[in-house]
Design a protein around this motif. Structure first.
Motif, short mmCIF file in Angstrom:
data_model
loop_
_atom_site.label_atom_id
_atom_site.label_comp_id
_atom_site.label_asym_id
_atom_site.label_seq_id
_atom_site.Cartn_x
_atom_site.Cartn_y
_atom_site.Cartn_z
N VAL A 72 0.89 -1.13 -0.08
CA VAL A 72 -0.06 -0.07 0.00
C VAL A 72 0.98 1.29 0.19
O VAL A 72 0.39 2.40 -0.51
CB VAL A 72 -0.93 0.15 1.18
N GLU A 73 2.12 1.18 0.38
CA GLU A 73 2.96 2.11 0.42
C GLU A 73 3.68 2.37 -0.72
O GLU A 73 4.08 3.61 -1.34
CB GLU A 73 3.93 2.16 1.63
N ARG A 74 4.00 1.20 -1.60
CA ARG A 74 4.46 1.35 -3.02
C ARG A 74 3.73 1.40 -4.10
O ARG A 74 3.84 2.18 -4.96
CB ARG A 74 5.29 -0.17 -3.08
N LEU A 75 2.49 0.68 -4.21
CA LEU A 75 1.61 0.70 -5.24
C LEU A 75 1.90 0.42 -6.44
O LEU A 75 1.70 1.10 -7.23
CB LEU A 75 0.68 1.94 -5.21
N ASP A 76 2.80 -0.58 -6.50
CA ASP A 76 3.63 -1.06 -7.92
C ASP A 76 2.81 -2.38 -8.33
O ASP A 76 2.70 -3.12 -7.40
CB ASP A 76 4.96 -1.09 -7.69
N VAL A 77 2.56 -2.29 -9.58
CA VAL A 77 1.88 -3.49 -10.11
C VAL A 77 2.55 -3.94 -11.51
O VAL A 77 2.90 -2.82 -12.33
CB VAL A 77 0.34 -3.34 -10.43
N THR A 78 3.05 -4.94 -11.58
CA THR A 78 4.11 -5.27 -12.84
C THR A 78 3.29 -6.29 -13.52
O THR A 78 3.39 -7.64 -13.04
CB THR A 78 5.41 -5.64 -12.57
N LEU A 79 2.50 -6.26 -14.73
CA LEU A 79 1.59 -7.21 -15.41
C LEU A 79 1.82 -6.89 -16.93
O LEU A 79 2.26 -5.70 -17.24
CB LEU A 79 0.36 -7.01 -14.99
N GLY A 80 1.60 -7.92 -17.46
CA GLY A 80 1.47 -7.84 -19.06
C GLY A 80 0.00 -7.36 -19.27
O GLY A 80 -0.56 -7.06 -18.60
N PRO A 81 -0.12 -7.03 -20.80
CA PRO A 81 -1.21 -6.54 -21.21
C PRO A 81 -2.64 -7.60 -21.13
O PRO A 81 -2.29 -9.01 -20.79
CB PRO A 81 -1.10 -6.31 -22.45
N ARG A 122 -7.25 -5.58 -4.40
CA ARG A 122 -6.36 -5.65 -3.43
C ARG A 122 -6.39 -4.09 -2.57
O ARG A 122 -6.61 -4.43 -1.46
CB ARG A 122 -4.82 -5.74 -4.12
N LEU A 123 -6.89 -3.30 -3.34
CA LEU A 123 -7.17 -1.81 -2.48
C LEU A 123 -8.28 -1.98 -1.85
O LEU A 123 -8.63 -1.49 -0.71
CB LEU A 123 -7.27 -0.73 -3.49
N ARG A 124 -9.43 -2.71 -2.27
CA ARG A 124 -10.68 -2.73 -1.73
C ARG A 124 -10.60 -3.78 -0.46
O ARG A 124 -11.14 -3.57 0.60
CB ARG A 124 -11.82 -3.40 -2.37
N LYS A 125 -9.60 -4.78 -0.67
CA LYS A 125 -9.27 -5.80 0.69
C LYS A 125 -8.69 -4.85 1.71
O LYS A 125 -8.87 -5.18 2.86
CB LYS A 125 -8.45 -6.84 0.16
N LEU A 126 -7.59 -3.90 1.36
CA LEU A 126 -7.20 -3.18 2.51
C LEU A 126 -7.88 -2.02 2.74
O LEU A 126 -7.47 -1.28 3.67
CB LEU A 126 -5.84 -2.60 1.87
N GLN A 127 -9.27 -1.80 2.56
CA GLN A 127 -10.20 -0.82 2.80
C GLN A 127 -9.61 0.65 2.46
O GLN A 127 -9.77 1.43 3.22
CB GLN A 127 -10.52 -0.98 4.20
N VAL A 128 -8.89 0.78 1.12
CA VAL A 128 -8.44 1.83 0.70
C VAL A 128 -9.64 2.34 -0.13
O VAL A 128 -9.88 1.65 -1.12
CB VAL A 128 -7.10 1.68 -0.15
N PRO A 129 -10.17 3.35 0.06
CA PRO A 129 -11.29 4.19 -0.80
C PRO A 129 -10.60 4.63 -2.17
O PRO A 129 -9.46 4.84 -2.38
CB PRO A 129 -11.75 5.35 -0.23
N THR A 130 -11.39 4.08 -3.07
CA THR A 130 -11.07 4.42 -4.48
C THR A 130 -11.89 5.25 -5.28
O THR A 130 -11.51 5.72 -6.48
CB THR A 130 -10.89 3.16 -5.27
N ARG A 131 -12.88 5.89 -4.70
CA ARG A 131 -13.70 6.63 -5.24
C ARG A 131 -13.87 7.92 -4.59
O ARG A 131 -13.87 7.98 -3.44
CB ARG A 131 -15.17 5.90 -5.53
#
Length: 311
Positions: A72-81, A122-131
């Motif tokens: 949650v401090e880094r918020l990095d995601v490494t994925l393909g298309p 993952r953000l919803r699981k950590l209860q981080v508001p996204t809206r």
């Protein structure tokens, strides 16, 4: 010897100072403090500033990257298309043509889509508001004065467009009016020319037809009928209406009470009782008892005697 030149021109060149200058403000301040700035528009540096290999700073940045912080401090995601919904295959970077703008932009879009699909749960699981909350009001990027200027500019542009459209319509109407007028004049000239030619032929004896006169009469009669219809539609003026109301609507007045054959033979209104003084006394000329009604007014001599007595 390599030298860097920083331009400080007049007011006309002030807009391009930041683009043309190869020196930053901090370097100019240092040069001014050291007294390296000479009078004039150009400042010549003796040598190019040396590049510094800050190994300590690089190592510090590398150590920060290696820190094992929470996601949650880094918020990095490494994925393909994400998989293409059409081909149902996840395209790799080798399949994308870098020269094809559409394929390149679509690969960026699908990669960002895959990152969103991975990060949101993952953000919803950590209860981080996204809206954004409904009662959240952020400061506008532009001030109210700037937005008012933009509105006024848009309004002026719209009014200018409306004025130009009205002017175009007026020009088109004028052109159409002139065209109709020219057509009418040409038709009249043609009719006049044809009539003159027919008259000349008739005078020379080449033709014995007088159809052109009939056409002229019919046209004049049509104009007269049109004028008469216009007059009837308008009706009489106020003076004529007042006289009609006061004296009648005209017509024959002399001999209006004369007997005619029909009125002489009509005896429906004849009443024998009234004619022979045999009335009941309530009406007619006979009066009460069949005698004439007495005249209540005294005669002329009686009135004269009454005046003499009063004297």
């Amino acid at each position: 010897m390599a030298a860097a030149v920083a331009r400080r021109g007049s007011f006309s060149d002030s807009g391009s100072d930041s683009e043309d200058s190869s020196l930053s403000d901090s370097e100019l301040q240092e040069a001014f403090a050291k007294g390296a700035l000479k009078p004039g528009l150009n400042v010549v540096l003796e040598e190019r500033p040396k590049r510094r290999n800050d190994t300590d700073g690089l190592k510090q940045c590398l150590a920060e990257f290696r820190q094992q912080l929470a996601w949650v401090e880094r918020l990095d995601v490494t994925l393909g298309p994400v998989a293409d919904p059409v081909s149902q295959n996840s395209s790799t970077s080798d399949d994308v043509d870098p020269e094809n703008d559409f394929q390149r932009e679509m690969s960026f879009y699908r990669q960002a889509q895959a990152a969103v699909l991975e990060a949101l749960p993952r953000l919803r699981k950590l209860q981080v508001p996204t809206r954004r909350p409904d009662d959240y009001f952020a400061e506008m990027a532009k001030s109210d004065q700037q937005m008012q200027k933009i509105r006024q500019k848009l309004k002026s542009k719209q009014e200018a467009m409306e004025r130009s459209e009205k002017a175009k319509q007026l020009r088109a109407m004028r052109k159409y009016g002139k065209k109709v007028q020219v057509e009418v004049l040409q038709r009249r000239q043609k009719e006049k020319k044809n009539m003159l030619n027919a008259v000349k032929k008739y005078q020379k004896g080449l033709s014995d037809k007088l159809d052109f006169l009939d056409e002229e009469q019919t046209s004049s009669q049509g104009n007269k009928k049109g004028n008469a219809s216009q007059r009837t539609k308008k009706g009489p003026n106020a003076k004529r209406r007042y006289k009609n109301q006061k004296f009648g609507f005209g017509g024959k007045k002399k001999g209006s009470k004369w007997n005619t054959k029909e009125s002489f033979n009509d005896v429906s209104s004849f009443q024998s009782k009234i004619a022979h003084n045999k009335g009941s006394g309530k009406g007619g000329r006979g009066g009460k008892g069949g005698k004439k009604a007495l005249n209540k007014r005294p005669g002329k001599r009686a009135r004269q005697k009454m005046k003499n007595r009063a004297r």
